[in-house]
Design a protein around this motif. Structure first.
Motif, PDB file in Angstrom:
ATOM      1  N   GLY A 110     -18.476 -11.957 -22.175  1.00 44.84           N
ATOM      2  CA  GLY A 110     -17.697 -10.493 -22.611  1.00 44.84           C
ATOM      3  C   GLY A 110     -16.179 -10.513 -22.001  1.00 44.84           C
ATOM      4  O   GLY A 110     -16.040 -11.839 -21.670  1.00 44.84           O
ATOM      5  N   THR A 111     -15.476  -9.560 -22.146  1.00 44.92           N
ATOM      6  CA  THR A 111     -14.552  -9.252 -21.672  1.00 44.92           C
ATOM      7  C   THR A 111     -13.963  -8.128 -20.646  1.00 44.92           C
ATOM      8  O   THR A 111     -14.298  -7.578 -20.135  1.00 44.92           O
ATOM      9  CB  THR A 111     -13.823  -8.509 -23.358  1.00 44.92           C
ATOM     10  N   PRO A 112     -12.826  -9.152 -19.273  1.00 44.48           N
ATOM     11  CA  PRO A 112     -12.088  -8.658 -18.572  1.00 44.48           C
ATOM     12  C   PRO A 112     -11.854  -7.299 -18.203  1.00 44.48           C
ATOM     13  O   PRO A 112     -10.996  -7.342 -20.032  1.00 44.48           O
ATOM     14  CB  PRO A 112     -11.770  -9.627 -17.575  1.00 44.48           C
ATOM     15  N   HIS A 113     -11.425  -6.796 -18.077  1.00 47.42           N
ATOM     16  CA  HIS A 113     -11.069  -5.678 -17.412  1.00 47.42           C
ATOM     17  C   HIS A 113      -9.445  -5.706 -17.610  1.00 47.42           C
ATOM     18  O   HIS A 113      -8.916  -6.738 -16.895  1.00 47.42           O
ATOM     19  CB  HIS A 113     -11.106  -4.147 -16.854  1.00 47.42           C
ATOM     20  N   GLU A 114      -8.559  -4.504 -18.014  1.00 48.79           N
ATOM     21  CA  GLU A 114      -7.000  -5.493 -18.146  1.00 48.79           C
ATOM     22  C   GLU A 114      -6.450  -5.382 -16.490  1.00 48.79           C
ATOM     23  O   GLU A 114      -5.884  -6.105 -16.064  1.00 48.79           O
ATOM     24  CB  GLU A 114      -5.817  -3.896 -18.760  1.00 48.79           C
TER      25      GLU A 114
END
Length: 197
Positions: free
Chosen positions: A22-26
């Motif tokens: 998945g994608t990391p939080h900003e």
């Protein structure tokens, strides 16, 4: 013992890896800064231990523990820090790597604190510089210092140390059940054909 066959289970691309995790939080991405903030300086000044990762030009990696009294690492300014190289076993694995490849990763630890501070940058080995006077131990300045130009600095979440219970004395195994460092040392010497008396 046979080596594991993992040929059909290897993640081979960054795209495949991103799809899996998945994608990391900003905020996780933006917590990294290219300087040593005042808060990070305070962490470094209270840390009696760090782990330094290096790699040779050909990619051989090494992680070396470095420890001394809290504040043994000198923060020269918001961009640079210096680690003293105290006398040791003269293998100088990390130093040889730095000569070949300046990229280093540092992990600072404070006893009892589960968060760690991570610093990445480029290092050089310095000698006979007045700044080494700031790194004296028992009145003696080190022969060498590792100067790191900081490229990334950020706090790392407590999950690993918390789950390991690293500071929880009650979770520690009895000392008589710990592996013997001398047994390991002697066994490795014998494997390499060195006679141990």
């Amino acid at each position: 013992m046979e080596k594991l066959d993992v040929r059909n289970h290897v993640v081979q691309t960054s795209e495949e890896l991103r799809e899996l995790v998945g994608t990391p939080h900003e905020a996780v991405v933006k917590k990294s800064i290219a300087m040593i903030s005042e808060q990070a300086q305070s962490f470094i000044k209270q840390s009696p231990m760090l782990f330094m990762s290096t790699a040779s030009r050909s990619g051989q990696c090494d992680v070396s523990p470095r420890g001394d009294e809290p504040g043994f690492v000198y923060v020269a300014n918001s961009q640079q820090l210096i680690i003293p190289d105290r006398p040791g076993n003269k293998r100088v694995d990390s130093l040889n790597h730095i000569v070949d490849n300046p990229h280093v990763g540092l992990l600072f630890v404070i006893p009892g604190m589960e968060e760690v501070l991570r610093v990445n940058g480029r290092a050089v080995i310095i000698r006979e510089h007045p700044v080494l006077e700031h790194l004296k131990f028992k009145g003696k300045a080190p022969l060498l210092g590792i100067l790191v130009d900081v490229e990334a600095c950020f706090i790392h979440c407590p999950r690993a140390l918390k789950h390991a219970g690293i500071w929880n004395h009650e979770s520690w195994p009895p000392k008589d059940q710990l592996p013997s460092s001398m047994d390991i040392f002697h066994a490795h010497l014998r494997i390499n054909g060195y006679k141990v008396d």
